[in-house]
Design a protein around this motif. Structure first.
Motif, PDB file in Angstrom:
ATOM      1  N   ASN A  38      66.486 -35.543 -73.562  1.00 61.49           N
ATOM      2  CA  ASN A  38      66.075 -36.331 -72.403  1.00 61.49           C
ATOM      3  C   ASN A  38      65.638 -35.375 -71.291  1.00 61.49           C
ATOM      4  O   ASN A  38      65.841 -34.163 -71.367  1.00 61.49           O
ATOM      5  CB  ASN A  38      67.207 -37.260 -71.935  1.00 61.49           C
ATOM      6  N   ASP A  39      65.037 -35.923 -70.268  1.00 55.96           N
ATOM      7  CA  ASP A  39      64.548 -35.076 -69.170  1.00 55.96           C
ATOM      8  C   ASP A  39      65.690 -34.359 -68.462  1.00 55.96           C
ATOM      9  O   ASP A  39      65.508 -33.257 -67.920  1.00 55.96           O
ATOM     10  CB  ASP A  39      63.757 -35.919 -68.168  1.00 55.96           C
TER      11      ASP A  39
ATOM     12  N   THR B  91      61.592 -25.255 -72.134  1.00 48.97           N
ATOM     13  CA  THR B  91      60.984 -26.157 -71.150  1.00 48.97           C
ATOM     14  C   THR B  91      59.492 -26.328 -71.412  1.00 48.97           C
ATOM     15  O   THR B  91      58.971 -27.457 -71.382  1.00 48.97           O
ATOM     16  CB  THR B  91      61.202 -25.592 -69.728  1.00 48.97           C
TER      17      THR B  91
ATOM     18  N   TRP C 244      57.699 -29.956 -72.450  1.00 48.74           N
ATOM     19  CA  TRP C 244      56.721 -30.619 -71.583  1.00 48.74           C
ATOM     20  C   TRP C 244      55.282 -30.503 -72.082  1.00 48.74           C
ATOM     21  O   TRP C 244      54.469 -31.380 -71.843  1.00 48.74           O
ATOM     22  CB  TRP C 244      56.821 -30.038 -70.170  1.00 48.74           C
TER      23      TRP C 244
END
Length: 553
Positions: free
Chosen positions: A161-162, A231, A235
């Motif tokens: 999750n973020d 990261t 993304w």
């Protein structure tokens, strides 16, 4: 070491007239300070806050495990709890705990310096830490990380999750704070030592800060770039760790553990420095084998970079690689064993006084010994294959990290509290808390060794009823442990207002930090520059009652 005479002026409060705490109490004066002692306080407050968040997560986890059914939280919530607990405890408490608080406060005084080499960078390191901590706290409001404290792929990339990525960014940011601290420690130790303070007159605590600074400087960038790649992949979908598009998931493990095994010693080497100070002070004897203790710390710093693969025995390593990493794990245990031998020999025939700091020092030796021996069990490839995913690893890890690093942190807090605050705490309560923590810790994590041998897997919030009795014992122990940690928080706060005024050297210690007032003046030694003419821990020639040296240097 030569004593430094700093005149003390009586005031209505009983404190010295000038000290670092009474030079302006406005918020602005604290947030813009470059005094290393105040910066240590800023870290102390922030670290204490993060510790209690991590402790709250652990409390809910232990309550969930009181019964076999998942009747308190869901499996997803449980994953978020142990992820949050691990991330905060490792990167936002254990790693910075001793260096950023006691290292910051004491290192300049111990070498006779007025401040750190780079005071502004020192303050900046706290602001960077706070930015990383705020990012971590923001991740809790965004749903909380759920990929574990290790951020293993693909959990932290394809399925995260973020909140997990925000937490990873927080850890990435706090790494810069660690690097700044390391640079400051190294340059300060090299450039600002007092006249006569040669390398082999340095206190062992200073050596521990120097050794851990080398580890921080070399290892932290590897973790930072690893989490940055996680990261970026999450993304942007770039093929780094995702095998479906040409990435390599094992690459993450190699990079993560290349940092994270040295990180174990980033937590432990400062603890070893603290315990060395406690053992020699309360045994009234010079440390046995001072030079060996120094070289063993440096050996740990070097050898810790060659054992990361023992975390990956179940990841598909070749037989040869597993053998090499297993042997190297045994090798890196040698300098740690040397330290235990030297500490116990230092105590032999010493005039031991079991004040609260010494109780923590002795507790550290016992708990670290259990953690180290069980680590050797996990270094054996065959046994590790069977125990790797069980509670045996949880127990071993906590005996090293909490039993080692946190116990030493508590010992340091009790030992240097009079110097830091100018107030004494109630000694009886200090001893009671130390004993309570020791009993509670063993009652909490001792049963988990048995759970691991019996086959209970870690990271699960439900389990077969056969494991319930041992889990109940572990949860009961956690209640005792929590009470033990809460006690010092209460009586330290009490001592700030009602504690007896501390003399400059309440323990009769020989270090330079004890040769100035309690609390110290803004520049540590007033207008005096200390000159060192003796070897460290020369208790044979130190009259603690009168604070005077006897005989020639």
């Amino acid at each position: 070491m030569s004593a430094v005479t700093v005149p003390e002026v009586d005031t209505p409060s009983g404190y010295p007239e000038e000290h670092y705490l009474n030079n302006g109490f406005s918020l602005k004066s604290w947030l813009t300070t470059t005094d290393h002692k105040r910066i240590a306080w800023l870290f102390f407050v922030a670290l204490t806050f993060m510790f209690f968040i991590a402790g709250a997560a652990a409390t809910v986890m232990r309550l969930e495990l009181l019964t076999p059914q998942g009747d308190l939280v869901s499996d997803g919530t449980y994953a978020r709890l142990f992820s949050t607990h691990g991330i905060i405890m490792v990167w936002f408490f254990l790693i910075p705990s001793i260096p950023n608080t006691f290292g910051n406060f004491l290192l300049p005084m111990m070498i006779g310096a007025r401040d750190m080499a780079f005071p502004r960078i020192n303050l900046l390191s706290w602001y960077v830490y706070m930015i990383g901590a705020l990012a971590l706290i923001a991740s809790l409001f965004a749903g909380a990380p759920d990929a574990g404290w290790t951020f293993y792929t693909p959990l932290s990339t394809q399925y995260a999750n973020d909140a997990t990525i925000i937490a990873a960014v927080g850890v990435f940011i706090v790494g810069f704070s660690t690097i700044m601290t390391a640079i400051n420690f190294i340059v300060t130790t090299h450039r600002l030592r007092a006249p006569g303070m040669t390398w082999f007159r340095l206190p062992l605590f200073v050596w521990s800060m120097y050794a851990v600074a080398i580890l921080m400087l070399l290892a932290t960038p590897v973790l930072a770039i690893t989490l940055l790649m996680v990261t970026v992949q999450h993304w942007l979908g770039i093929a780094i760790f995702n095998p479906a598009i040409g990435g390599d998931p094992l690459l993450f493990q190699h990079m993560f553990w290349f940092y994270s095994h040295p990180a174990v010693y980033i937590m432990l080497i400062p603890a070893m420095g603290v315990v060395s100070e406690l053992i020699t002070t309360f045994s009234r004897k010079q440390v046995f084998g001072y030079e060996v203790m120094v070289f063993s710390m440096l050996m740990i710093s070097i050898a810790s970079f060659f054992v990361w693969g023992h975390h990956m025995f179940v990841a598909g390593e070749s037989t040869f690689s597993a053998l090499v990493f297993s042997l190297m794990t045994f090798v890196v245990s040698v300098p740690s064993a040397i330290k235990i031998f030297n500490w116990t020999t230092t105590m032999y025939k010493g005039k031991i006084s079991f004040d609260a700091p010494m109780l923590y020092g002795v507790s550290f030796i016992g708990l670290f010994l259990v953690g180290g021996l069980t680590g050797l069990i996990l270094a054996m490839t065959g046994l590790d294959m069977d125990l790797h995913g069980t509670y045996f690893v949880v127990a071993h890890f906590h005996y090293i990290m909490v039993g080692g690093a946190v116990t030493a942190y508590m010992g340091a807090l009790h030992y240097w509290w009079p110097k830091i605050t100018g107030r004494m705490y109630p000694e009886m309560w200090g001893r009671f808390a130390a004993i309570t923590i020791f009993i509670g810790f063993n009652a909490t994590f001792g049963p988990q060794f048995l759970l691991g041998v019996a086959g209970m897997p870690r990271r699960y919030h439900t389990y077969p009823p056969i494991y319930q009795v041992l889990n109940e014992a572990s949860t009961a122990g956690a209640v005792v442990l929590a009470a033990g940690y809460a006690l010092p928080f209460c009586y330290f706060l009490w001592s700030l207002r009602y504690g007896k005024i501390a003399p400059p050297n309440p323990w009769g210690a020989t270090g330079l930090e004890w040769q100035t007032t309690s609390p110290p003046p803004e520049h540590n030694f007033g207008g005096d520059i200390p000159v060192v003419s003796r070897k460290p821990y020369d208790y044979e020639h130190y009259d603690a009652e009168h604070g005077e040296w006897q005989g020639r240097p």
